[in-house]
Design a protein around this motif. Structure first.
Motif, PDB file in Angstrom:
ATOM      1  N   GLU A 295       5.204  -9.908   5.458  1.00 42.65           N
ATOM      2  CA  GLU A 295       3.806  -9.972   5.030  1.00 42.65           C
ATOM      3  C   GLU A 295       3.627 -10.530   3.622  1.00 42.65           C
ATOM      4  N   SER A 300       8.995 -15.727   5.935  1.00 40.21           N
ATOM      5  CA  SER A 300       9.775 -14.495   5.952  1.00 40.21           C
ATOM      6  C   SER A 300      11.256 -14.814   6.120  1.00 40.21           C
ATOM      7  N   SER A 323       4.913  -6.602  -3.753  1.00 36.51           N
ATOM      8  CA  SER A 323       5.025  -5.730  -2.588  1.00 36.51           C
ATOM      9  C   SER A 323       5.990  -4.578  -2.831  1.00 36.51           C
ATOM     10  N   ASN A 351      -3.936  -2.652   3.237  1.00 39.56           N
ATOM     11  CA  ASN A 351      -2.810  -3.499   2.844  1.00 39.56           C
ATOM     12  C   ASN A 351      -1.457  -2.801   2.994  1.00 39.56           C
ATOM     13  N   PHE A 353       1.368  -2.342   5.991  1.00 37.43           N
ATOM     14  CA  PHE A 353       1.720  -2.931   7.279  1.00 37.43           C
ATOM     15  C   PHE A 353       2.915  -2.181   7.870  1.00 37.43           C
ATOM     16  N   THR A 372       5.419  -2.110   4.731  1.00 36.69           N
ATOM     17  CA  THR A 372       5.295  -2.983   3.563  1.00 36.69           C
ATOM     18  C   THR A 372       3.883  -2.862   3.017  1.00 36.69           C
TER      19      THR A 372
END
Length: 401
Positions: A295, A300, A323, A351, A353, A372
């Motif tokens: 994310e 990724s 993050s 926000n 995940f 995350t």
């Protein structure tokens, strides 16, 4: 099947033609755990037919691949027969049959990373010697073959004793503080590493393309569970001085370049109070320390590995936002069918995940998922992580449920 797609772009009054060849590739994954699961989720974006070899028919990756084969990734025949009709293979754990991969490589199959790299990394003794051979900074160490040899190196204590073959996720690791702890060590080939003062632990993911091009993700700071000896949570980007940041990048680059193999590598490092950077271990695959990239980054770690295996350009490793990635672990004292207490309420967090790996059974310290959190504010990241830690538990269902 080959599909040729031609696109024309008008540049300065003329047309340049770019042809993209989208060959459907057959690529196998050795292992069907959560790493395989997340690799398969990223594979949906690409022209790839996916195959998984795993002993557990109910593993997290089983229902997401095109073809599932039940088999032992440590057995020569199972690995060879699985890979002989594929274009390429990768791993989600190092404990695989390397002899079979070497034979498949001789027959033209592409292996990510190369079997020669797995030979080095799958054994803690060879891995540590690799660092010494290439002058890669690492903690002082000796190799012990049994407990009797361990007793001969009390001058290195306090130290960490690591089993040469087979340890992972905190297994095969013992802290030896003094002579009275020696019986906790391993009566087999192992590495005894002198403990060093650690200001923080960091990890840096490095992507290497088939043409040798390299890109790196920003380093992350890792915080470990002292009891379980595995990752609890991590922050990205790690707060490092410019000098330490450059040392970390240079060290990770040297570590990976000397493997001479395409692939994705996680280089875990210690930062000492004096600003030295020492390599702890290297993983030749997608890794827990890169989960946040799903994310929080443009490409990724899972997307990146498919790009490498398919000979596509390397993706962008830049962060979209800072993050925090936190593991969701099985609760202490609970073994059995998994139940996620508090998950519904935690899913309401903005926000944040959640990734639930689909493992049917829980046990203490087992990785059952991760979350995350992204935010511009570090305080917000830590606040939400703490809230999740205290309000989400993976427990065993009671007979009454």
């Amino acid at each position: 099947m080959k599909i040729s797609i031609t696109k024309c772009y008008k540049l300065k009054g003329a047309y340049d033609t770019l042809t993209y060849l989208c060959d459907m590739r057959k690529i196998g994954i050795l292992g069907g755990g959560q790493l395989g699961r997340m690799l398969l989720q990223a594979a949906a974006n690409y022209p790839v037919e996916t195959y998984v070899l795993e002993n557990d028919a109910e593993c997290p990756a089983a229902h997401l691949c095109h073809h599932f084969t039940k088999g032992d990734i440590t057995r020569y025949d199972d690995v060879y027969n699985f890979g002989k009709n594929l274009d390429a293979l990768t791993i989600e754990i190092e404990n695989v049959n390397i002899d079979a991969l070497e034979q498949l490589e001789k027959e033209g199959k592409r292996i990510f990373p190369k079997p020669q790299v797995l030979r080095i990394i799958c054994n803690k003794v060879r891995q540590k010697q690799y660092y010494a051979d290439y002058n890669i900074p690492t903690s002082e160490f000796v190799v012990t073959q049994n407990l009797e040899e361990l007793r001969q190196h009390v001058h290195l204590l306090p130290a960490v004793h690591k089993l040469g073959q087979g340890g992972y996720d905190g297994r095969g690791v013992q802290i030896i503080e003094n002579e009275s702890d020696i019986e906790k060590g391993f009566d087999a080939e192992s590495v005894l590493e002198k403990k060093v003062a650690i200001e923080k632990e960091i990890a840096l993911m490095v992507a290497v393309a088939n043409d040798g091009k390299i890109t790196m993700y920003p380093p992350v700071e890792m915080v470990f569970d002292d009891v379980l000896n595995l990752l609890s949570y991590q922050l990205c980007p790690a707060e490092l001085s410019q000098e330490v940041y450059f040392k970390a990048e240079a060290t990770a680059l040297t570590t990976v370049k000397n493997f001479q193999s395409a692939g994705l590598f996680a280089v875990e490092m210690f930062v000492t109070p004096s600003g030295d950077v020492l390599v702890n271990e290297t993983a030749p695959r997608v890794h827990n320390s890169g989960h946040h990239t799903i994310e929080a980054h443009y490409s990724s770690q899972f997307d990146m590995l498919w790009r490498i295996m398919l000979d596509y350009p390397l993706g962008c490793t830049d962060a979209i936002m800072p993050s925090l990635m936190q593991n969701i672990l099985g609760a202490e004292g609970h073994s059995g069918e998994a139940h996620y207490e508090g998950l519904e309420e935690m899913l309401k967090l903005e926000n944040a995940f959640f990734h639930i790996y689909g493992k049917k059974n829980t046990k203490p310290g087992r990785k059952m998922g991760h979350v995350t959190i992204i935010s511009k504010e570090k305080a917000d990241l830590l606040h939400k992580a703490n809230k999740i830690k205290h309000n989400l538990s993976v427990v065993a269902k009671t007979p009454h449920e």
